[in-house]
Design a protein around this motif. Sequence first.
Motif, PDB file in Angstrom:
ATOM      1  N   ALA A  51      12.578   4.053  -6.266  1.00 41.98           N
ATOM      2  CA  ALA A  51      12.911   2.700  -6.716  1.00 41.98           C
ATOM      3  C   ALA A  51      12.120   2.313  -7.956  1.00 41.98           C
ATOM      4  O   ALA A  51      12.675   1.747  -8.914  1.00 41.98           O
ATOM      5  CB  ALA A  51      12.642   1.701  -5.585  1.00 41.98           C
ATOM      6  N   ILE A  52      10.837   2.623  -7.958  1.00 39.10           N
ATOM      7  CA  ILE A  52       9.995   2.309  -9.111  1.00 39.10           C
ATOM      8  C   ILE A  52      10.499   3.036 -10.351  1.00 39.10           C
ATOM      9  O   ILE A  52      10.530   2.473 -11.452  1.00 39.10           O
ATOM     10  CB  ILE A  52       8.533   2.674  -8.807  1.00 39.10           C
ATOM     11  CG1 ILE A  52       7.958   1.690  -7.780  1.00 39.10           C
ATOM     12  CG2 ILE A  52       7.684   2.665 -10.079  1.00 39.10           C
ATOM     13  CD1 ILE A  52       6.609   2.091  -7.227  1.00 39.10           C
ATOM     14  N   GLY A  53      10.906   4.280 -10.175  1.00 48.61           N
ATOM     15  CA  GLY A  53      11.447   5.044 -11.296  1.00 48.61           C
ATOM     16  C   GLY A  53      12.721   4.445 -11.872  1.00 48.61           C
ATOM     17  O   GLY A  53      13.037   4.656 -13.044  1.00 48.61           O
ATOM     18  N   GLN A  54      13.431   3.695 -11.047  1.00 44.09           N
ATOM     19  CA  GLN A  54      14.656   3.039 -11.505  1.00 44.09           C
ATOM     20  C   GLN A  54      14.422   1.584 -11.904  1.00 44.09           C
ATOM     21  O   GLN A  54      15.370   0.834 -12.137  1.00 44.09           O
ATOM     22  CB  GLN A  54      15.729   3.118 -10.422  1.00 44.09           C
ATOM     23  CG  GLN A  54      16.200   4.543 -10.148  1.00 44.09           C
ATOM     24  CD  GLN A  54      17.440   4.592  -9.268  1.00 44.09           C
ATOM     25  OE1 GLN A  54      18.252   3.672  -9.239  1.00 44.09           O
ATOM     26  NE2 GLN A  54      17.596   5.696  -8.540  1.00 44.09           N
ATOM     27  N   GLY A  55      13.165   1.195 -11.986  1.00 48.01           N
ATOM     28  CA  GLY A  55      12.845  -0.129 -12.487  1.00 48.01           C
ATOM     29  C   GLY A  55      12.849  -1.238 -11.456  1.00 48.01           C
ATOM     30  O   GLY A  55      12.812  -2.420 -11.825  1.00 48.01           O
ATOM     31  N   LEU A  56      12.885  -0.889 -10.169  1.00 48.51           N
ATOM     32  CA  LEU A  56      12.911  -1.912  -9.125  1.00 48.51           C
ATOM     33  C   LEU A  56      11.489  -2.257  -8.690  1.00 48.51           C
ATOM     34  O   LEU A  56      10.683  -1.360  -8.441  1.00 48.51           O
ATOM     35  CB  LEU A  56      13.706  -1.426  -7.913  1.00 48.51           C
ATOM     36  CG  LEU A  56      15.174  -1.076  -8.149  1.00 48.51           C
ATOM     37  CD1 LEU A  56      15.810  -0.586  -6.851  1.00 48.51           C
ATOM     38  CD2 LEU A  56      15.922  -2.270  -8.683  1.00 48.51           C
ATOM     39  N   PRO A  57      11.169  -3.538  -8.562  1.00 46.30           N
ATOM     40  CA  PRO A  57       9.837  -3.919  -8.085  1.00 46.30           C
ATOM     41  C   PRO A  57       9.685  -3.644  -6.591  1.00 46.30           C
ATOM     42  O   PRO A  57      10.577  -3.938  -5.796  1.00 46.30           O
ATOM     43  CB  PRO A  57       9.758  -5.416  -8.389  1.00 46.30           C
ATOM     44  CG  PRO A  57      11.178  -5.872  -8.492  1.00 46.30           C
ATOM     45  CD  PRO A  57      11.971  -4.697  -8.975  1.00 46.30           C
ATOM     46  N   VAL A  58       8.540  -3.073  -6.235  1.00 45.52           N
ATOM     47  CA  VAL A  58       8.237  -2.670  -4.859  1.00 45.52           C
ATOM     48  C   VAL A  58       6.851  -3.193  -4.518  1.00 45.52           C
ATOM     49  O   VAL A  58       5.970  -3.281  -5.385  1.00 45.52           O
ATOM     50  CB  VAL A  58       8.268  -1.127  -4.728  1.00 45.52           C
ATOM     51  CG1 VAL A  58       7.767  -0.683  -3.360  1.00 45.52           C
ATOM     52  CG2 VAL A  58       9.664  -0.594  -4.991  1.00 45.52           C
ATOM     53  N   TYR A  59       6.654  -3.540  -3.241  1.00 50.67           N
ATOM     54  CA  TYR A  59       5.315  -3.947  -2.789  1.00 50.67           C
ATOM     55  C   TYR A  59       5.059  -3.322  -1.434  1.00 50.67           C
ATOM     56  O   TYR A  59       5.907  -3.391  -0.540  1.00 50.67           O
ATOM     57  CB  TYR A  59       5.202  -5.469  -2.691  1.00 50.67           C
ATOM     58  CG  TYR A  59       3.780  -5.973  -2.638  1.00 50.67           C
ATOM     59  CD1 TYR A  59       3.098  -6.300  -3.799  1.00 50.67           C
ATOM     60  CD2 TYR A  59       3.114  -6.121  -1.425  1.00 50.67           C
ATOM     61  CE1 TYR A  59       1.787  -6.760  -3.764  1.00 50.67           C
ATOM     62  CE2 TYR A  59       1.806  -6.576  -1.374  1.00 50.67           C
ATOM     63  CZ  TYR A  59       1.147  -6.895  -2.549  1.00 50.67           C
ATOM     64  OH  TYR A  59      -0.152  -7.346  -2.511  1.00 50.67           O
ATOM     65  N   PHE A  60       3.883  -2.708  -1.287  1.00 51.16           N
ATOM     66  CA  PHE A  60       3.501  -2.018  -0.052  1.00 51.16           C
ATOM     67  C   PHE A  60       2.328  -2.758   0.583  1.00 51.16           C
ATOM     68  O   PHE A  60       1.352  -3.102  -0.088  1.00 51.16           O
ATOM     69  CB  PHE A  60       3.093  -0.579  -0.366  1.00 51.16           C
ATOM     70  CG  PHE A  60       2.671   0.235   0.830  1.00 51.16           C
ATOM     71  CD1 PHE A  60       3.541   1.156   1.399  1.00 51.16           C
ATOM     72  CD2 PHE A  60       1.401   0.099   1.372  1.00 51.16           C
ATOM     73  CE1 PHE A  60       3.148   1.922   2.499  1.00 51.16           C
ATOM     74  CE2 PHE A  60       1.003   0.855   2.465  1.00 51.16           C
ATOM     75  CZ  PHE A  60       1.886   1.761   3.026  1.00 51.16           C
ATOM     76  N   VAL A  61       2.406  -2.968   1.899  1.00 51.86           N
ATOM     77  CA  VAL A  61       1.321  -3.625   2.619  1.00 51.86           C
ATOM     78  C   VAL A  61       1.392  -3.222   4.088  1.00 51.86           C
ATOM     79  O   VAL A  61       2.478  -3.001   4.632  1.00 51.86           O
ATOM     80  CB  VAL A  61       1.421  -5.165   2.469  1.00 51.86           C
ATOM     81  CG1 VAL A  61       2.674  -5.700   3.136  1.00 51.86           C
ATOM     82  CG2 VAL A  61       0.182  -5.871   2.997  1.00 51.86           C
ATOM     83  N   SER A  62       0.234  -3.064   4.728  1.00 51.13           N
ATOM     84  CA  SER A  62       0.244  -2.839   6.172  1.00 51.13           C
ATOM     85  C   SER A  62       0.478  -4.177   6.856  1.00 51.13           C
ATOM     86  O   SER A  62       0.211  -5.243   6.286  1.00 51.13           O
ATOM     87  CB  SER A  62      -1.084  -2.237   6.638  1.00 51.13           C
ATOM     88  OG  SER A  62      -2.124  -3.203   6.570  1.00 51.13           O
ATOM     89  N   LEU A  63       0.948  -4.134   8.099  1.00 47.04           N
ATOM     90  CA  LEU A  63       1.193  -5.385   8.814  1.00 47.04           C
ATOM     91  C   LEU A  63      -0.113  -6.164   9.001  1.00 47.04           C
ATOM     92  O   LEU A  63      -0.133  -7.389   8.869  1.00 47.04           O
ATOM     93  CB  LEU A  63       1.834  -5.108  10.173  1.00 47.04           C
ATOM     94  CG  LEU A  63       2.146  -6.354  11.013  1.00 47.04           C
ATOM     95  CD1 LEU A  63       3.101  -7.285  10.282  1.00 47.04           C
ATOM     96  CD2 LEU A  63       2.717  -5.960  12.379  1.00 47.04           C
ATOM     97  N   ALA A  64      -1.205  -5.460   9.274  1.00 47.44           N
ATOM     98  CA  ALA A  64      -2.495  -6.137   9.460  1.00 47.44           C
ATOM     99  C   ALA A  64      -2.916  -6.860   8.181  1.00 47.44           C
ATOM    100  O   ALA A  64      -3.384  -8.003   8.217  1.00 47.44           O
ATOM    101  CB  ALA A  64      -3.557  -5.128   9.883  1.00 47.44           C
ATOM    102  N   GLN A  65      -2.745  -6.192   7.028  1.00 46.67           N
ATOM    103  CA  GLN A  65      -3.092  -6.826   5.752  1.00 46.67           C
ATOM    104  C   GLN A  65      -2.171  -8.005   5.468  1.00 46.67           C
ATOM    105  O   GLN A  65      -2.617  -9.061   4.984  1.00 46.67           O
ATOM    106  CB  GLN A  65      -2.983  -5.800   4.622  1.00 46.67           C
ATOM    107  CG  GLN A  65      -4.035  -4.709   4.675  1.00 46.67           C
ATOM    108  CD  GLN A  65      -3.747  -3.598   3.684  1.00 46.67           C
ATOM    109  OE1 GLN A  65      -2.593  -3.300   3.352  1.00 46.67           O
ATOM    110  NE2 GLN A  65      -4.804  -2.950   3.210  1.00 46.67           N
TER     111      GLN A  65
END
Length: 267
Positions: free
Chosen positions: A124-138
């Motif tokens: 997705a990032i390579g295709q220009g889409l914004p992504v966000y990663f987070v653990s449930l605890a965070q």
Amino acid sequence: MIELEQARHRLEELGLGQAAQSLDAKLEAASRSQSTYLSFLNELLDAEIQERQRRNVEVRMKLSHLPYRRTLNEFDFSFQPGIDERLIRELAALTFVGRQENVLFLGPPGVGKTHLAVAIAMEAIGQGLPVYFVSLAQLVGDLRKAYEENRLDKRMRVYLRPRILIVDEVGYLPLDPLAANLFFQLVCARYEKGSMILTSNKSFGEWGELMGDPVLATAVLDRLLHHSHIVNIRGNSYRLREKRKTGIYSTPGAQVGQNYPGASGSN
């Protein structure tokens, strides 16, 4: 030589730093191949565009907070033969994002759930889409702090903005009533507006215990699963496979993955 320096300086003034840097090499290559002026110009501009695309990917990668970089080519499908590789490749094509669908990876620890989530995120990032990663605890910790400081709406937008929100490690720690409610609010806010990828070591039947409220858990799952792809991974841990080969470690109890009923598929 003066004209060359003038050209390089003008490229830099226009913000075409990569073109300025590669000017000498492109001129030399064009001279050897006797390229036309138009071909030379296109090659110079291509170098600039490629560098800008690379920098943009790096910026999006940094903003995504991915824990590491993994690709699908690095995933050993032969070690997890129960996974439908064709389905994973289809998910990596990202058509689910345009339909605001979700992806849920279920299975015991170490079977590759996060790897697959990250690999799809990198596509997705390579295709220009914004992504966000987070653990449930965070995630719930961050939203709880914002709630206590009366800035929940503002902070919630951080998790509503990306086209893909990855919530990792759902089920490793139980949620108290406030945390469960905050997670419910986020799921509701993204419902049919943005895709989520979740990884969990819990079957859906255990989410009531996880959230401390079966009714709330049902409401969350109702929205997550309405438009979703479920990948159920039954297999052994990648992290322990070398120790298994040497006999140092064996899986405790019954077959790993037996508490994750169902097969890979889509809803």
